[in-house]
Write an enzyme that holds these catalytic residues in place. Structure first.
Site, PDB file in Angstrom:
ATOM      1  N   MET A  30      13.969  -2.948   2.203  1.00 46.76           N
ATOM      2  CA  MET A  30      14.503  -3.502   0.973  1.00 46.76           C
ATOM      3  C   MET A  30      14.466  -2.283   0.018  1.00 46.76           C
ATOM      4  SD  MET A  30      12.977  -7.412   0.601  1.00 46.76           S
ATOM      5  CE  MET A  30      11.214  -6.957  -0.221  1.00 46.76           C
ATOM      6  N   TYR A  32      13.890   1.342  -1.901  1.00 44.76           N
ATOM      7  CA  TYR A  32      12.640   2.260  -2.774  1.00 44.76           C
ATOM      8  C   TYR A  32      11.769   2.735  -1.548  1.00 44.76           C
ATOM      9  CZ  TYR A  32      10.532   3.373  -7.221  1.00 44.76           C
ATOM     10  OH  TYR A  32      10.095   4.035  -8.266  1.00 44.76           O
ATOM     11  N   HIS A  34       9.797   5.011   0.846  1.00 47.34           N
ATOM     12  CA  HIS A  34       8.348   5.990   1.015  1.00 47.34           C
ATOM     13  C   HIS A  34       8.266   6.340   2.340  1.00 47.34           C
ATOM     14  CE1 HIS A  34       6.687   2.465   2.476  1.00 47.34           C
ATOM     15  NE2 HIS A  34       6.797   1.744   1.560  1.00 47.34           N
ATOM     16  N   HIS A  37       8.542   3.827   5.387  1.00 52.19           N
ATOM     17  CA  HIS A  37       9.833   3.453   5.786  1.00 52.19           C
ATOM     18  C   HIS A  37      10.527   4.960   6.644  1.00 52.19           C
ATOM     19  CE1 HIS A  37      10.139   1.117   1.911  1.00 52.19           C
ATOM     20  NE2 HIS A  37      10.383   0.398   2.791  1.00 52.19           N
ATOM     21  N   ASP A 150       3.135  -5.135   7.993  1.00 49.74           N
ATOM     22  CA  ASP A 150       3.824  -6.522   7.684  1.00 49.74           C
ATOM     23  C   ASP A 150       3.346  -7.117   9.268  1.00 49.74           C
ATOM     24  OD1 ASP A 150       5.112  -6.448   5.011  1.00 49.74           O
ATOM     25  OD2 ASP A 150       5.618  -4.799   5.861  1.00 49.74           O
ATOM     26  N   MET A 184       1.021   2.350   2.124  1.00 53.36           N
ATOM     27  CA  MET A 184       2.138   2.819   1.211  1.00 53.36           C
ATOM     28  C   MET A 184       2.877   1.307   1.236  1.00 53.36           C
ATOM     29  SD  MET A 184       3.598   6.350   2.211  1.00 53.36           S
ATOM     30  CE  MET A 184       2.498   7.746   1.792  1.00 53.36           C
ATOM     31  N   SER A 185       3.607   1.201   0.001  1.00 51.91           N
ATOM     32  CA  SER A 185       4.438  -0.092  -0.250  1.00 51.91           C
ATOM     33  C   SER A 185       5.127   0.138  -1.790  1.00 51.91           C
ATOM     34  CB  SER A 185       3.583  -1.295  -0.609  1.00 51.91           C
ATOM     35  OG  SER A 185       4.079  -2.178  -1.183  1.00 51.91           O
TER      36      SER A 185
HETATM   37  P1  AMP Z   1      10.058  -3.268   3.071  1.00 48.41           P
HETATM   38  O1  AMP Z   1      11.172  -2.341   2.548  1.00 48.41           O
HETATM   39  O2  AMP Z   1       8.763  -3.582   2.267  1.00 48.41           O
HETATM   40  O3  AMP Z   1      10.810  -4.793   3.273  1.00 48.41           O
HETATM   41  O4  AMP Z   1       9.939  -2.545   4.486  1.00 48.41           O
HETATM   42  C1  AMP Z   1      10.720  -2.483   5.463  1.00 48.41           C
HETATM   43  C2  AMP Z   1       9.929  -1.965   6.844  1.00 48.41           C
HETATM   44  O5  AMP Z   1       9.005  -0.862   6.569  1.00 48.41           O
HETATM   45  C3  AMP Z   1       9.142  -2.979   7.473  1.00 48.41           C
HETATM   46  O6  AMP Z   1       9.288  -3.066   8.622  1.00 48.41           O
HETATM   47  C4  AMP Z   1       7.689  -2.802   6.923  1.00 48.41           C
HETATM   48  O7  AMP Z   1       6.725  -3.009   7.778  1.00 48.41           O
HETATM   49  C5  AMP Z   1       7.723  -1.101   6.931  1.00 48.41           C
HETATM   50  N1  AMP Z   1       6.604  -0.429   6.213  1.00 48.41           N
HETATM   51  C6  AMP Z   1       6.609  -0.847   4.871  1.00 48.41           C
HETATM   52  N2  AMP Z   1       5.539  -0.139   4.393  1.00 48.41           N
HETATM   53  C7  AMP Z   1       5.092   0.690   5.500  1.00 48.41           C
HETATM   54  C8  AMP Z   1       3.878   1.658   5.649  1.00 48.41           C
HETATM   55  N3  AMP Z   1       3.261   1.766   4.892  1.00 48.41           N
HETATM   56  N4  AMP Z   1       3.781   1.812   6.943  1.00 48.41           N
HETATM   57  C9  AMP Z   1       4.644   1.792   8.014  1.00 48.41           C
HETATM   58  N5  AMP Z   1       5.695   0.902   7.674  1.00 48.41           N
HETATM   59  C10 AMP Z   1       5.959   0.276   6.480  1.00 48.41           C
END
Ligand code: AMP
Length: 283
Positions: A30, A32, A34, A37, A150, A184-185
């Site tokens: 989604m 942004y 870090h 990702h 997740d 990280m998030s």
């Molecule tokens: P998101 O942009 O939050 O939807 O995350 C996209 C992908 O990155 C998903 O598969 C998440 O599980 C993964 N992800 C998000 N944060 C982390 C993290 N700290 N470490 C590893 N993978 C992550």
């Protein structure tokens, strides 16, 4: 690196390269971006001929009153980071393209979508499964990369791939953490500095669970109590759930045997954070 906002362009590119026999690794995000990702992009890079990163803030996985409108965005920064990490395509479709008028088909992965985040965010995993299946059919990847951060999402996707006979390898990737252990998030950007200091309680609660596991503790209730007590030390933390579940079915455990996942969702101020830890192989 190519940047596509058109789904037709994305499909054409994927089709041409699959015809040439190239393997495509997909990293759905989604945005942004870090280091969490980026670790997925690097893994995809190492295991495939080509890498596609998708960036889409998917409206169908947000409930009413959630943070869809204010979700953090930085398309230029994301483009630079993807290029540096070696992605071949950044796919950034619009919601109007993916959900045109008349859209009415959704994917429901039943049991594993119900507990944990599924209980607090009704419809969330229906939105996730639907968009991920759409991305799979547009990009035609041979492998797709998801973070263990997740954990429930990973189980939902793995179950969908198995149940619908999709020919895609799902690759779980380790959680990348800040120095103090906070996972990280993109949502960490919402935290004010006093909240950021308190946010480490999620990881520390999981370390408590790990300690009990290593000591051979069996009673799930003891784990839950220790985790709750750690979170409740922080003045701005409010527990959404603290659970100890079977890693595959996500059913609550009463007794801990060889494997379990400790998982929690906590609101720090108005920011909802999640984290989890796989407990196996006592150290
Ligand atoms: P998101 O942009 O939050 O939807 O995350 C996209 C992908 O990155 C998903 O598969 C998440 O599980 C993964 N992800 C998000 N944060 C982390 C993290 N700290 N470490 C590893 N993978 C992550």
């Amino acid at each position: 690196m190519r940047v596509f906002d058109s789904t037709a362009d994305m499909k054409r590119w994927a089709w041409e390269h699959r015809l040439e026999g190239k393997s495509i690794g997909l990293v759905p995000t989604m945005g942004y971006l870090h280091e969490g990702h980026i670790s997925l992009v690097r893994r995809a890079r190492a295991e495939n001929d080509l890498v596609v990163v998708s960036l889409f803030v998917n409206p169908t996985q947000f409930g009413p009153g959630e943070d869809l409108e204010r979700y953090p965005r930085d398309p230029e920064g994301d483009e630079r980071k993807c290029a540096e990490a070696g992605a071949n395509v950044l796919y950034m479709p619009t919601a109007a393209q993916l959900y045109p008028p008349g859209f009415q088909t959704y994917v429901e992965v039943d049991k594993v979508s119900r507990p944990l985040c599924g209980a607090s965010r009704p419809g969330h995993f229906r939105g996730v499964a639907t968009i991920v299946l759409k991305l799979f059919s547009i990009v035609q990847p041979s492998a797709a990369y998801f973070g263990r951060k997740d954990h429930q999402q990973l189980q939902v996707i793995t179950t969908m791939v198995r149940d619908l006979d999709l020919n895609i390898r799902i690759v779980p990737c380790e959680t990348i953490r800040e120095k103090d252990g906070l996972a990280m998030s993109s949502r960490n950007a919402y935290l004010a500095s006093h909240e950021r200091r308190q946010a480490v309680c999620l990881y520390q609660a999981l370390l408590e669970a790990r300690r009990l596991f290593n000591d051979g503790e069996r009673s799930a209730e003891r784990y839950l109590r220790a985790m709750r007590e750690r979170v409740e030390q922080e003045p701005d933390a409010r527990i959404d759930y603290v659970s100890l579940v079977d890693p595959e079915t996500l059913e609550d455990l009463q007794e801990v045997q060889d494997r379990a996942v400790a998982a929690l969702a906590v609101k720090i101020g108005s920011t909802r954070l999640i984290d989890n830890m796989l407990l196996e192989g006592r150290t």
